[in-house]
Write a protein that holds these residues in place. Sequence first.
Motif, PDB file in Angstrom:
ATOM      1  N   PRO A  47       0.808  -1.219   0.000  1.00  0.00           N
ATOM      2  CA  PRO A  47       0.000   0.000   0.000  1.00  0.00           C
ATOM      3  C   PRO A  47       0.847   1.278   0.000  1.00  0.00           C
ATOM      4  O   PRO A  47       0.397   2.297   0.481  1.00  0.00           O
ATOM      5  CB  PRO A  47      -0.815  -0.142   1.283  1.00  0.00           C
ATOM      6  N   TRP A  48       2.057   1.230  -0.450  1.00  0.00           N
ATOM      7  CA  TRP A  48       2.859   2.447  -0.548  1.00  0.00           C
ATOM      8  C   TRP A  48       3.618   2.412  -1.872  1.00  0.00           C
ATOM      9  O   TRP A  48       3.772   1.364  -2.490  1.00  0.00           O
ATOM     10  CB  TRP A  48       3.835   2.558   0.636  1.00  0.00           C
ATOM     11  N   ASN A  49       4.055   3.576  -2.315  1.00  0.00           N
ATOM     12  CA  ASN A  49       4.807   3.622  -3.566  1.00  0.00           C
ATOM     13  C   ASN A  49       6.262   3.348  -3.255  1.00  0.00           C
ATOM     14  O   ASN A  49       6.811   3.922  -2.321  1.00  0.00           O
ATOM     15  CB  ASN A  49       4.711   5.019  -4.192  1.00  0.00           C
ATOM     16  N   THR A  50       6.898   2.491  -4.020  1.00  0.00           N
ATOM     17  CA  THR A  50       8.320   2.242  -3.768  1.00  0.00           C
ATOM     18  C   THR A  50       9.147   2.735  -4.947  1.00  0.00           C
ATOM     19  O   THR A  50       8.681   2.750  -6.079  1.00  0.00           O
ATOM     20  CB  THR A  50       8.632   0.743  -3.589  1.00  0.00           C
ATOM     21  N   TYR A  51      10.321   3.148  -4.634  1.00  0.00           N
ATOM     22  CA  TYR A  51      11.278   3.413  -5.696  1.00  0.00           C
ATOM     23  C   TYR A  51      12.660   3.059  -5.178  1.00  0.00           C
ATOM     24  O   TYR A  51      12.872   2.893  -3.972  1.00  0.00           O
ATOM     25  CB  TYR A  51      11.200   4.851  -6.220  1.00  0.00           C
ATOM     26  N   LYS A  66      14.790  -0.237  -1.103  1.00  0.00           N
ATOM     27  CA  LYS A  66      13.563   0.388  -1.603  1.00  0.00           C
ATOM     28  C   LYS A  66      13.207   1.519  -0.656  1.00  0.00           C
ATOM     29  O   LYS A  66      13.299   1.368   0.565  1.00  0.00           O
ATOM     30  CB  LYS A  66      12.408  -0.623  -1.600  1.00  0.00           C
ATOM     31  N   SER A  67      12.770   2.631  -1.232  1.00  0.00           N
ATOM     32  CA  SER A  67      12.398   3.759  -0.388  1.00  0.00           C
ATOM     33  C   SER A  67      10.902   3.726  -0.113  1.00  0.00           C
ATOM     34  O   SER A  67      10.110   3.394  -0.989  1.00  0.00           O
ATOM     35  CB  SER A  67      12.753   5.062  -1.096  1.00  0.00           C
ATOM     36  N   PHE A  68      10.501   4.041   1.138  1.00  0.00           N
ATOM     37  CA  PHE A  68       9.069   4.201   1.423  1.00  0.00           C
ATOM     38  C   PHE A  68       8.797   5.549   2.073  1.00  0.00           C
ATOM     39  O   PHE A  68       7.715   5.797   2.577  1.00  0.00           O
ATOM     40  CB  PHE A  68       8.562   3.049   2.315  1.00  0.00           C
ATOM     41  N   GLY A  69       9.793   6.437   2.069  1.00  0.00           N
ATOM     42  CA  GLY A  69       9.626   7.762   2.668  1.00  0.00           C
ATOM     43  C   GLY A  69       9.901   8.836   1.649  1.00  0.00           C
ATOM     44  O   GLY A  69       9.573   8.696   0.469  1.00  0.00           O
TER      45      GLY A  69
END
Length: 425
Positions: A47-51, A66-69
């Motif tokens: 449920p979050w966008n990752t990059y 992976k970033s979640f912030g």
Amino acid sequence: MAATTTLGFVLPTGLSPRRGGFRVSLIRCSASPLTTNSTASGLVEKPWNTYDARLVLEDGSIWPAKSFGAPGTRIAELVFNTSLTGYQEILTDPSYAGQFVLMTNPQIGNTGVNLDDEESEQCFLAGLVIRSLSISTSNWRCTKTLADYLTERNLMGVYDLDTRAITRRLREEGSLNGVLSTEQTKTDEELLHMSRSWDIVGIDLISDVSCKSPYEWVNKTDPEWDFNSASRDGASYRVIAYDFGIKHNILRRLSSYGCQITVVPSTFPASEALKMNPDGILFSNGPGDPSAVPYAVETVKELLGKAPVYGICMGHQLLGQALGGKTFKMKFGHHGGNHPVRNNRTGQVEISAQNHNYAVDPASLPGGVEVTHVNLNDGSCAGLSFPEMNVMSLQYHPEASPGPHDSDNAFKEFIELMKRSKQSS
Ligand SMILES: NC(=O)CC[C@H](N)C(=O)O
């Protein structure tokens, strides 16, 4: 130039080391992802966008993540925290300014965040590093997810790194500087260069986190959560609390023990503090190197002997220096909620919450200063007393938050110190 490693492939670089002891080659270290974007595996959609992100440490290791912030590039010192719970209190503890916190607990985010568990109004740490972000958030106090909280506060958070391997590295090599980045345009070499051209030692981090003007603090521990209340006699004490990055729970506990508190900035003149006629003075926790803030040590010196004083963590280190002792940087410090500490006076052992990278060298202290507490993991100095001047201090966190409550009695000891001093004057 290349180094052999079983962890991954090696990128040659021509960078020269900033300080001795590290190999210069970049080593890509991978961890198998614990999570997936695909529903085909049977797991739900994240449920979050990752990059993509990278953590590049000054020893040349690169940790794809992976970033979640928040996106961006930040430089800081990496430390690991072994607390199983309390990530929100850790995120809002101003003592983490200038640091990335790696949580050794493999799954974080399960309980989300709420408005009550804040230890300050801002997050001052540079970023959060975790193994796995919980896919679901469930708690009756939760008001938002950890990912939304970090993004709203423009704070970096990364997951899918091998936090066990990084922790072993920190234990072997000591705390490492590093760069977290989501910027794909920056090369590994650039990030390594950044991490090696910065140092937390010698920087005054207190002035950024301290309040700008004095204020009164009135909140007590919520009656629903309060404890140790039986022995309180209802007496009231006027306390000046020097804010070097103070955690709210120190103020709540002092208030619950009957203190009327004025919180003052780190640069507040000792002469002004004395004009307020305090029954006691608290020197709070705070970030960074105690030797980088000689002005604070001077203030502590000016106040010694004028009123009973109580130092917590940074406050303890400043007191150690003000009494004539020295502080030093530890290899990887203490950050967690399960540190055993022996009270030398009673022989009792408390399980304590700790967060520090510096310590007072007991051998450097003058006669009359007593080491009252010892960290049983490594024998380091965990508490001091100088009865002649009504001084007491702890290297760890009696207010916990997060952590066990074994050391709460220290607040009562400060009350007793103020009471005795009042009676004798
Ligand atoms: N929690 C604190 O006050 C930390 C003290 C100091 N900044 C250290 O790292 O040792």
